[in-house]
Design a protein around this motif. Sequence first.
Motif, mmCIF file in Angstrom:
data_model
loop_
_atom_site.group_PDB
_atom_site.id
_atom_site.type_symbol
_atom_site.label_atom_id
_atom_site.label_comp_id
_atom_site.label_asym_id
_atom_site.label_seq_id
_atom_site.Cartn_x
_atom_site.Cartn_y
_atom_site.Cartn_z
ATOM 1 N N VAL A 46 27.837 13.163 -68.501
ATOM 2 C CA VAL A 46 26.434 13.197 -68.058
ATOM 3 C C VAL A 46 25.725 11.910 -68.470
ATOM 4 O O VAL A 46 25.082 11.252 -67.644
ATOM 5 C CB VAL A 46 25.702 14.453 -68.575
ATOM 6 C CG1 VAL A 46 24.252 14.453 -68.096
ATOM 7 C CG2 VAL A 46 26.410 15.729 -68.107
ATOM 8 N N LEU A 47 25.848 11.528 -69.725
ATOM 9 C CA LEU A 47 25.221 10.298 -70.213
ATOM 10 C C LEU A 47 25.739 9.073 -69.474
ATOM 11 O O LEU A 47 24.953 8.251 -68.990
ATOM 12 C CB LEU A 47 25.459 10.149 -71.718
ATOM 13 C CG LEU A 47 25.015 8.836 -72.363
ATOM 14 C CD1 LEU A 47 23.514 8.634 -72.235
ATOM 15 C CD2 LEU A 47 25.456 8.802 -73.825
ATOM 16 N N SER A 48 27.035 8.927 -69.368
ATOM 17 C CA SER A 48 27.616 7.741 -68.723
ATOM 18 C C SER A 48 27.258 7.662 -67.245
ATOM 19 O O SER A 48 26.942 6.590 -66.734
ATOM 20 C CB SER A 48 29.141 7.744 -68.893
ATOM 21 O OG SER A 48 29.471 7.572 -70.242
ATOM 22 N N THR A 49 27.295 8.787 -66.562
ATOM 23 C CA THR A 49 26.962 8.801 -65.135
ATOM 24 C C THR A 49 25.484 8.530 -64.924
ATOM 25 O O THR A 49 25.107 7.777 -64.018
ATOM 26 C CB THR A 49 27.378 10.139 -64.502
ATOM 27 O OG1 THR A 49 28.785 10.326 -64.706
ATOM 28 C CG2 THR A 49 27.061 10.178 -63.021
ATOM 29 N N LEU A 50 24.629 9.123 -65.758
ATOM 30 C CA LEU A 50 23.193 8.888 -65.648
ATOM 31 C C LEU A 50 22.884 7.404 -65.803
ATOM 32 O O LEU A 50 22.138 6.835 -65.001
ATOM 33 C CB LEU A 50 22.439 9.706 -66.700
ATOM 34 C CG LEU A 50 20.932 9.512 -66.690
ATOM 35 C CD1 LEU A 50 20.230 10.839 -66.880
ATOM 36 C CD2 LEU A 50 20.486 8.556 -67.773
ATOM 37 N N ARG A 51 23.443 6.769 -66.815
ATOM 38 C CA ARG A 51 23.173 5.346 -67.056
ATOM 39 C C ARG A 51 23.615 4.485 -65.885
ATOM 40 O O ARG A 51 22.881 3.608 -65.424
ATOM 41 C CB ARG A 51 23.880 4.878 -68.332
ATOM 42 C CG ARG A 51 23.326 5.474 -69.593
ATOM 43 C CD ARG A 51 21.920 5.017 -69.819
ATOM 44 N NE ARG A 51 21.575 5.138 -71.221
ATOM 45 C CZ ARG A 51 20.361 5.042 -71.691
ATOM 46 N NH1 ARG A 51 19.361 4.803 -70.879
ATOM 47 N NH2 ARG A 51 20.119 5.171 -72.966
ATOM 48 N N GLU A 52 24.824 4.744 -65.389
ATOM 49 C CA GLU A 52 25.317 3.933 -64.275
ATOM 50 C C GLU A 52 24.544 4.210 -62.993
ATOM 51 O O GLU A 52 24.202 3.286 -62.246
ATOM 52 C CB GLU A 52 26.818 4.176 -64.062
ATOM 53 C CG GLU A 52 27.427 3.179 -63.115
ATOM 54 C CD GLU A 52 28.936 3.138 -63.159
ATOM 55 O OE1 GLU A 52 29.519 2.486 -62.255
ATOM 56 O OE2 GLU A 52 29.555 3.712 -64.075
ATOM 57 N N ALA A 53 24.220 5.481 -62.739
ATOM 58 C CA ALA A 53 23.454 5.833 -61.536
ATOM 59 C C ALA A 53 22.055 5.232 -61.579
ATOM 60 O O ALA A 53 21.532 4.781 -60.552
ATOM 61 C CB ALA A 53 23.382 7.351 -61.388
ATOM 62 N N ALA A 54 21.448 5.207 -62.750
ATOM 63 C CA ALA A 54 20.120 4.585 -62.889
ATOM 64 C C ALA A 54 20.210 3.097 -62.575
ATOM 65 O O ALA A 54 19.328 2.546 -61.896
ATOM 66 C CB ALA A 54 19.569 4.817 -64.294
ATOM 67 N N ASP A 55 21.255 2.434 -63.051
ATOM 68 C CA ASP A 55 21.439 1.013 -62.750
ATOM 69 C C ASP A 55 21.685 0.771 -61.267
ATOM 70 O O ASP A 55 21.440 -0.323 -60.764
ATOM 71 C CB ASP A 55 22.606 0.434 -63.559
ATOM 72 C CG ASP A 55 22.230 0.145 -65.002
ATOM 73 O OD1 ASP A 55 21.030 0.143 -65.332
ATOM 74 O OD2 ASP A 55 23.152 -0.087 -65.812
ATOM 75 N N LYS A 56 22.159 1.796 -60.556
ATOM 76 C CA LYS A 56 22.403 1.687 -59.118
ATOM 77 C C LYS A 56 21.189 2.166 -58.313
ATOM 78 O O LYS A 56 21.261 2.293 -57.097
ATOM 79 C CB LYS A 56 23.648 2.495 -58.738
ATOM 80 C CG LYS A 56 24.941 1.954 -59.339
ATOM 81 C CD LYS A 56 26.113 2.865 -59.002
ATOM 82 C CE LYS A 56 27.388 2.407 -59.647
ATOM 83 N NZ LYS A 56 27.899 1.125 -59.191
ATOM 84 N N ASP A 57 20.081 2.453 -59.013
ATOM 85 C CA ASP A 57 18.804 2.821 -58.401
ATOM 86 C C ASP A 57 18.778 4.182 -57.711
ATOM 87 O O ASP A 57 17.994 4.404 -56.787
ATOM 88 C CB ASP A 57 18.322 1.742 -57.424
ATOM 89 C CG ASP A 57 18.085 0.419 -58.136
ATOM 90 O OD1 ASP A 57 17.582 0.449 -59.275
ATOM 91 O OD2 ASP A 57 18.399 -0.635 -57.565
ATOM 92 N N TYR A 58 19.596 5.119 -58.172
ATOM 93 C CA TYR A 58 19.485 6.481 -57.674
ATOM 94 C C TYR A 58 18.311 7.169 -58.363
ATOM 95 O O TYR A 58 18.033 6.917 -59.533
ATOM 96 C CB TYR A 58 20.762 7.290 -57.959
ATOM 97 C CG TYR A 58 21.911 6.911 -57.064
ATOM 98 C CD1 TYR A 58 22.018 7.453 -55.782
ATOM 99 C CD2 TYR A 58 22.885 6.019 -57.491
ATOM 100 C CE1 TYR A 58 23.063 7.096 -54.947
ATOM 101 C CE2 TYR A 58 23.933 5.665 -56.661
ATOM 102 C CZ TYR A 58 24.019 6.204 -55.393
ATOM 103 O OH TYR A 58 25.052 5.854 -54.569
ATOM 104 N N GLU A 59 17.640 8.045 -57.644
ATOM 105 C CA GLU A 59 16.676 8.943 -58.259
ATOM 106 C C GLU A 59 17.507 10.015 -58.963
ATOM 107 O O GLU A 59 18.525 10.470 -58.423
ATOM 108 C CB GLU A 59 15.787 9.572 -57.192
ATOM 109 C CG GLU A 59 14.721 10.461 -57.745
ATOM 110 C CD GLU A 59 13.824 11.047 -56.649
ATOM 111 O OE1 GLU A 59 13.010 11.911 -57.002
ATOM 112 O OE2 GLU A 59 13.940 10.657 -55.476
ATOM 113 N N LEU A 60 17.101 10.429 -60.163
ATOM 114 C CA LEU A 60 17.955 11.296 -60.970
ATOM 115 C C LEU A 60 17.228 12.516 -61.512
ATOM 116 O O LEU A 60 16.064 12.430 -61.924
ATOM 117 C CB LEU A 60 18.521 10.510 -62.156
ATOM 118 C CG LEU A 60 19.431 9.345 -61.780
ATOM 119 C CD1 LEU A 60 19.656 8.428 -62.966
ATOM 120 C CD2 LEU A 60 20.751 9.868 -61.246
ATOM 121 N N THR A 61 17.955 13.620 -61.530
ATOM 122 C CA THR A 61 17.519 14.851 -62.173
ATOM 123 C C THR A 61 18.681 15.345 -63.020
ATOM 124 O O THR A 61 19.835 15.306 -62.579
ATOM 125 C CB THR A 61 17.145 15.934 -61.130
ATOM 126 O OG1 THR A 61 16.097 15.433 -60.296
ATOM 127 C CG2 THR A 61 16.710 17.226 -61.785
#
Length: 189
Positions: free
Chosen positions: A135-150
């Motif tokens: 969860v942590l690793s995916t959130l960080r990478e997804a945020a860097d890829k500009d996905y909106e996240l929940t």
Amino acid sequence: MALDVKHTALLVMDVQNGIVSRYLQGETTLRPFQDAVEAARQAGMQVIFVRVGFSDGFPEVSPRNKMFSHLAQAGNMTVSSDTTQIHPALAPRPHEPIVTKYRVSAFAGSNLEVILRAKDIKHLVLCGIATSGVVLSTLREAADKDYELTVLKDACLDADPEVHRVLVEKVFPRQAEVTTVAEWTKSLA
């Protein structure tokens, strides 16, 4: 305001037999995950399952990788092993992709990003095991890829409850909306 389900995907990460078995504390352990998957399906949202697994012989695992070299030595995390199959309580449907990754993040060495682009996904809803891992690793990478996240905090499990608390209360809110499955489900209506 209702969630744009057409451009949103629920990522159900590392809920595979070999990982879930370490966290099961009764029949209700996976209930938040089941509720999230069912809500996403009913809303017509893309559900994507992510698992970690390796090829026979573990060619993807470096002896320098402290976490995965132990798995390679144990020899039971190949893509065909029962330990890497999605837990039956969350059985994927035929149209729901199962992404295989080779590291902690759901993006690492997988075809996840290709699927997300093909489906025009802009918002990721994350749940999985463990909060301090995938969860942590995916959130960080997804945020860097500009996905909106929940992040669905009650559909995340971690071996250390304090680490889970710090992540969902202090770290994740900097890059994602953090909510419960019940609150999130209301946004789908």
